[in-house]
Design an enzyme around this catalytic site. Structure first.
Site, PDB file in Angstrom:
ATOM      1  N   GLU A   1       0.831  -1.199   0.000  1.00 50.93           N
ATOM      2  CA  GLU A   1       0.000   0.000   0.000  1.00 50.93           C
ATOM      3  C   GLU A   1       0.864   1.247   0.000  1.00 50.93           C
ATOM      4  O   GLU A   1       1.933   1.258   0.610  1.00 50.93           O
ATOM      5  CB  GLU A   1      -0.905  -0.014   1.252  1.00 50.93           C
ATOM      6  CG  GLU A   1      -1.668  -1.325   1.395  1.00 50.93           C
ATOM      7  CD  GLU A   1      -2.462  -1.461   2.695  1.00 50.93           C
ATOM      8  OE1 GLU A   1      -2.704  -0.434   3.358  1.00 50.93           O
ATOM      9  OE2 GLU A   1      -2.830  -2.593   3.030  1.00 50.93           O
TER      10      GLU A   1
ATOM     11  N   GLU B   1      -9.754   5.768   3.033  1.00 50.96           N
ATOM     12  CA  GLU B   1     -10.157   4.966   4.189  1.00 50.96           C
ATOM     13  C   GLU B   1     -10.069   5.837   5.432  1.00 50.96           C
ATOM     14  O   GLU B   1      -9.129   6.631   5.574  1.00 50.96           O
ATOM     15  CB  GLU B   1      -9.222   3.757   4.342  1.00 50.96           C
ATOM     16  CG  GLU B   1      -9.506   2.911   5.569  1.00 50.96           C
ATOM     17  CD  GLU B   1      -8.576   1.687   5.685  1.00 50.96           C
ATOM     18  OE1 GLU B   1      -7.980   1.294   4.669  1.00 50.96           O
ATOM     19  OE2 GLU B   1      -8.462   1.152   6.797  1.00 50.96           O
TER      20      GLU B   1
END
Ligand SMILES: *[C@@H]1O[C@H](CO)[C@@H](O)[C@H](O)[C@H]1NC(C)=O
Ligand SMILES: *[C@@H]1O[C@H](CO)[C@@H](O)[C@H](O)[C@H]1NC(C)=O
Length: 413
Positions: A217, A328
């Protein structure tokens, strides 16, 4: 006799308890110091950033990666054997979008640069570790912070609700992917609680979400717990066991091998976009070197940061099965209502450019190692009244989407 024993117990408790407490504190202090020594390698030069960070220029061969038992004899790859955009800087024009967003740098650059042969490392402080629930957990994700299950499998609402993570993402799955690219608008979302965060990133995923997920990520994040402030910072993350024992943010464990002397993981990005005014974005490309099998990361058009060695992963040692792009946040509902922590710019996608956050030119690396537009892009959000996502496509931005929102509002309580 019994009374004496009782008295002895009381005396012992009242005199020894503080000593035991002090001993535990001293032991923890020692452990923290030891951990700091592991993370903060000796440096050739240190740069004080205007945001309060200290950036240490650490000799490349002394970086945290080489604490890993599998990397003891590792020869650093100074460049990938393959780049999906061809020769560096030749296929992609730096000034492709002259009237658009401006290029971005890191805040510590204002006060100096690291010499060749070193890498810039954000210095970890005692207070950084003390904010974590334990020394072991510092720099790791909460074990419960699994991303949403893939939509092809039956969604597990319990899992989503339990950990309070909310997403607004675009994704592709069902193919073999060898990398992904995106240009991500940079903002400074407000965070309601220090244990919450807001991030915008891409995910390279393989394996199953339940137990052995492999994930790479990268993007930007605001995380008061991890960094001690509300700055927007460049971050990377990896795990090979669904956020359990392996992996960490940035260089906070051994794994990622950095070669760039220009970009520091976890350092503040500067400048940041402002509402209805200047817009800034960062480009991130992650791809698998078909020869060595390592996963490389490039920041912007010019900075090849380094790589995750293939052996770190199981599923990703071959290819990724899913790519996600988006935002997120953690919704801890600390006051019994939905958090006011923002995602992206804190504004909904329908406000459009300059107001809502975007991720543009999303691409995947296919099985022939070429960058191409993703097929069959889908979107996902748990609660579109809190954070939403909207896809678009045009000539200049290719496949793009706006995403984000304010969190708590009359439609999201
Ligand atoms: C590193 O190299 C030395 C000498 O060649 C060898 O004895 C040792 O086993 C190697 N270690 C690893 C972890 O490969
Ligand atoms: C971060 O921002 C919140 C408000 O959004 C504020 O309450 C908090 O004090 C800030 N934290 C730091 C470390 O600046």
């Amino acid at each position: 006799m019994k009374v004496e024993l009782l008295i002895f117990c009381f005396v012992f408790l009242f005199t020894a308890a503080p000593l035991i407490g002090a001993a535990a504190a001293a032991r923890r202090d020692l452990e923290v110091k030891r951990h700091l020594r592991r993370l903060n390698k000796p440096s050739l030069k240190s740069i004080k950033s205007p945001d309060g960070d200290v950036i240490d220029c650490v000799h490349m061969s002394h970086q945290p990666a080489f604490d890993h038992p599998h990397l003891k004899n590792h020869t650093i790859q100074m460049r990938p054997s393959y780049h999906p955009e061809g020769l560096f800087g030749q296929t992609e024009k730096v000034s492709k979008n002259e009237i658009g967003p401006k290029p971005i740098t890191q805040m510590w650059h204002m006060n100096g640069r690291c010499p060749e042969g070193t890498i810039p490392v954000r210095r970890t402080r005692k207070s950084d570790i003390f904010r974590a629930s334990s020394i072991k957990k510092y720099g790791k994700k909460n074990k419960k912070s699994l991303p949403r299950p893939p939509t092809s499998a039956a969604p597990e609402p319990d899992l989503i609700n339990q950990n309070g993570h909310q997403h607004a993402i675009a994704y592709v799955e069902g193919d073999q992917y060898y990398g992904a690219k995106a240009t991500i608008n940079v903002w400074d979302p407000k965070i309601q609680q220090p244990n919450e965060f807001s991030l915008s990133q891409l995910w390279i995923l393989g394996g199953s979400f339940a137990s052995d997920l492999n994930s790479i990520e990268a993007g930007w994040q605001v995380s008061p717990d991890l960094y001690g402030d509300n700055n927007t910072r460049l971050f990377t993350y990896w795990t090979s066991d669904a956020y359990q024992a392996t992996g960490c943010y940035n260089l906070l464990c051994s794994g990622f091998i950095q070669i760039s002397n220009e970009i520091a993981m976890g350092a503040s990005i500067f400048p940041i976009s402002s509402y209805h005014s200047s817009q800034y974005d960062i480009s991130i490309l992650i791809w698998k070197d078909p020869k060595e099998g390592n996963w490389w990361m490039q920041f912007g058009n010019d900075y090849v940061l380094g790589y995750w060695p293939a052996f770190l992963f199981s599923y990703l040692s071959d290819s990724a099965s899913m790519i996600e792009w988006g935002g997120e946040v953690v919704n801890s509902e600390s006051d019994g209502e939905h958090t006011t922590t923002q995602m992206g710019s804190g504004h909904f996608p329908d406000e459009g450019f300059g107001k809502a956050s975007y991720i543009r030119n999303i691409q995947v690396v296919d099985e022939s190692n070429n960058l191409r537009a993703p097929k069959d892009i889908d979107v996902f959000t748990e609660q579109s009244s809190c954070y939403d996502v909207r896809l678009g496509k045009n000539g200049e931005w290719g496949n793009f989407f706006y995403y984000g929102g304010p969190g708590r509002n009359p439609n999201c309580q």
